[in-house]
Design a protein around this motif. Structure first.
Motif, PDB file in Angstrom:
ATOM      1  N   ILE A 154       0.858  -1.180   0.000  1.00  0.00           N
ATOM      2  CA  ILE A 154       0.000   0.000   0.000  1.00  0.00           C
ATOM      3  C   ILE A 154       0.898   1.235   0.000  1.00  0.00           C
ATOM      4  O   ILE A 154       1.945   1.244   0.639  1.00  0.00           O
ATOM      5  N   ILE A 155       0.493   2.236  -0.743  1.00  0.00           N
ATOM      6  CA  ILE A 155       1.253   3.477  -0.798  1.00  0.00           C
ATOM      7  C   ILE A 155       0.292   4.637  -0.577  1.00  0.00           C
ATOM      8  O   ILE A 155      -0.685   4.798  -1.312  1.00  0.00           O
ATOM      9  N   GLY A 156       0.582   5.412   0.459  1.00  0.00           N
ATOM     10  CA  GLY A 156      -0.203   6.602   0.762  1.00  0.00           C
ATOM     11  C   GLY A 156       0.340   7.803   0.006  1.00  0.00           C
ATOM     12  O   GLY A 156       1.543   8.041  -0.017  1.00  0.00           O
ATOM     13  N   LEU A 157      -0.564   8.539  -0.595  1.00  0.00           N
ATOM     14  CA  LEU A 157      -0.154   9.680  -1.411  1.00  0.00           C
ATOM     15  C   LEU A 157      -0.691  11.002  -0.882  1.00  0.00           C
ATOM     16  O   LEU A 157      -0.694  12.001  -1.608  1.00  0.00           O
ATOM     17  N   SER A 158      -1.101  11.063   0.368  1.00  0.00           N
ATOM     18  CA  SER A 158      -1.723  12.281   0.889  1.00  0.00           C
ATOM     19  C   SER A 158      -0.825  13.499   0.797  1.00  0.00           C
ATOM     20  O   SER A 158      -1.313  14.620   0.664  1.00  0.00           O
ATOM     21  N   ASP A 159       0.485  13.312   0.851  1.00  0.00           N
ATOM     22  CA  ASP A 159       1.418  14.436   0.798  1.00  0.00           C
ATOM     23  C   ASP A 159       2.058  14.620  -0.579  1.00  0.00           C
ATOM     24  O   ASP A 159       3.038  15.348  -0.714  1.00  0.00           O
ATOM     25  N   LEU A 160       1.506  13.947  -1.582  1.00  0.00           N
ATOM     26  CA  LEU A 160       2.018  14.103  -2.940  1.00  0.00           C
ATOM     27  C   LEU A 160       1.399  15.358  -3.547  1.00  0.00           C
ATOM     28  O   LEU A 160       0.183  15.523  -3.538  1.00  0.00           O
ATOM     29  N   SER A 161       2.234  16.243  -4.061  1.00  0.00           N
ATOM     30  CA  SER A 161       1.720  17.493  -4.625  1.00  0.00           C
ATOM     31  C   SER A 161       1.670  17.494  -6.151  1.00  0.00           C
ATOM     32  O   SER A 161       0.960  18.299  -6.751  1.00  0.00           O
ATOM     33  N   TYR A 162       2.420  16.574  -6.790  1.00  0.00           N
ATOM     34  CA  TYR A 162       2.483  16.578  -8.249  1.00  0.00           C
ATOM     35  C   TYR A 162       2.920  15.208  -8.733  1.00  0.00           C
ATOM     36  O   TYR A 162       3.764  14.560  -8.111  1.00  0.00           O
ATOM     37  N   ILE A 163       2.361  14.784  -9.860  1.00  0.00           N
ATOM     38  CA  ILE A 163       2.818  13.565 -10.517  1.00  0.00           C
ATOM     39  C   ILE A 163       2.857  13.812 -12.018  1.00  0.00           C
ATOM     40  O   ILE A 163       1.910  14.372 -12.587  1.00  0.00           O
ATOM     41  N   SER A 164       3.953  13.452 -12.635  1.00  0.00           N
ATOM     42  CA  SER A 164       4.105  13.620 -14.086  1.00  0.00           C
ATOM     43  C   SER A 164       3.849  12.286 -14.774  1.00  0.00           C
ATOM     44  O   SER A 164       3.599  11.265 -14.126  1.00  0.00           O
ATOM     45  N   LYS A 212       1.145 -11.760  -8.412  1.00  0.00           N
ATOM     46  CA  LYS A 212      -0.164 -11.928  -7.753  1.00  0.00           C
ATOM     47  C   LYS A 212      -0.159 -11.355  -6.340  1.00  0.00           C
ATOM     48  O   LYS A 212      -0.703 -11.935  -5.401  1.00  0.00           O
ATOM     49  N   VAL A 213       0.479 -10.194  -6.193  1.00  0.00           N
ATOM     50  CA  VAL A 213       0.567  -9.485  -4.921  1.00  0.00           C
ATOM     51  C   VAL A 213      -0.316  -8.245  -5.006  1.00  0.00           C
ATOM     52  O   VAL A 213      -0.265  -7.504  -5.987  1.00  0.00           O
ATOM     53  N   GLY A 214      -1.120  -8.018  -3.972  1.00  0.00           N
ATOM     54  CA  GLY A 214      -2.019  -6.870  -3.959  1.00  0.00           C
ATOM     55  C   GLY A 214      -1.279  -5.545  -3.926  1.00  0.00           C
ATOM     56  O   GLY A 214      -0.210  -5.419  -3.334  1.00  0.00           O
ATOM     57  N   PHE A 215      -1.866  -4.533  -4.569  1.00  0.00           N
ATOM     58  CA  PHE A 215      -1.298  -3.194  -4.624  1.00  0.00           C
ATOM     59  C   PHE A 215      -2.422  -2.186  -4.529  1.00  0.00           C
ATOM     60  O   PHE A 215      -3.378  -2.240  -5.309  1.00  0.00           O
ATOM     61  N   VAL A 216      -2.331  -1.282  -3.564  1.00  0.00           N
ATOM     62  CA  VAL A 216      -3.386  -0.302  -3.340  1.00  0.00           C
ATOM     63  C   VAL A 216      -2.761   1.070  -3.066  1.00  0.00           C
ATOM     64  O   VAL A 216      -1.813   1.186  -2.294  1.00  0.00           O
ATOM     65  N   LEU A 217      -3.322   2.086  -3.692  1.00  0.00           N
ATOM     66  CA  LEU A 217      -2.981   3.472  -3.376  1.00  0.00           C
ATOM     67  C   LEU A 217      -4.069   4.017  -2.470  1.00  0.00           C
ATOM     68  O   LEU A 217      -5.249   3.694  -2.656  1.00  0.00           O
ATOM     69  N   TYR A 218      -3.683   4.838  -1.499  1.00  0.00           N
ATOM     70  CA  TYR A 218      -4.692   5.415  -0.611  1.00  0.00           C
ATOM     71  C   TYR A 218      -4.392   6.876  -0.318  1.00  0.00           C
ATOM     72  O   TYR A 218      -3.281   7.352  -0.539  1.00  0.00           O
ATOM     73  N   SER A 219      -5.407   7.564   0.161  1.00  0.00           N
ATOM     74  CA  SER A 219      -5.303   8.990   0.497  1.00  0.00           C
ATOM     75  C   SER A 219      -4.726   9.804  -0.664  1.00  0.00           C
ATOM     76  O   SER A 219      -3.814  10.605  -0.488  1.00  0.00           O
TER      77      SER A 219
END
Length: 96
Positions: free
Chosen positions: A29-39, A57-64
């Motif tokens: 899981i990767i939290g992106l709440s503090d990400l300000s920009y993505i190219s 076959k490994v789960g992957f989730v983005l949150y916030s």
């Protein structure tokens, strides 16, 4: 993840995540709440991580994910191939 994932930081971001998951088959899981920009380079990095995990076959989730970043992810169509949830507890529930 904080700041920006762009042409200058995307390779480092991808390398760091790839190194961290190389020998572990736990969900990611990767939290992106503090990400300000993505190219486009940042989107590519996230896609490559998702592809690597999908092959194993490994789960992957983005949150916030901030609304501005979520809009870019949706325009790219990544929301159809990567799980995106509102918070960490929901993300943990998806990968366990």
């Amino acid at each position: 993840m904080t700041g920006r994932i762009d042409g200058l930081t995307a390779n480092e971001f991808e390398s760091n995540v790839t190194a961290a998951i190389e020998t572990d088959d736990s969900g990611v899981i990767i939290g992106l709440s503090d990400l300000s920009y993505i190219s486009s380079a940042g989107l590519r990095s996230i896609l490559m991580i998702a592809k690597t995990l999908g092959q194993r076959k490994v789960g992957f989730v983005l949150y916030s994910v901030p609304d501005s970043i979520l809009e870019i992810i949706k325009i790219a169509g990544f929301d159809r191939i990567i799980d995106i949830v509102s918070d960490q507890s929901e993300a943990l529930a998806k990968v366990t």
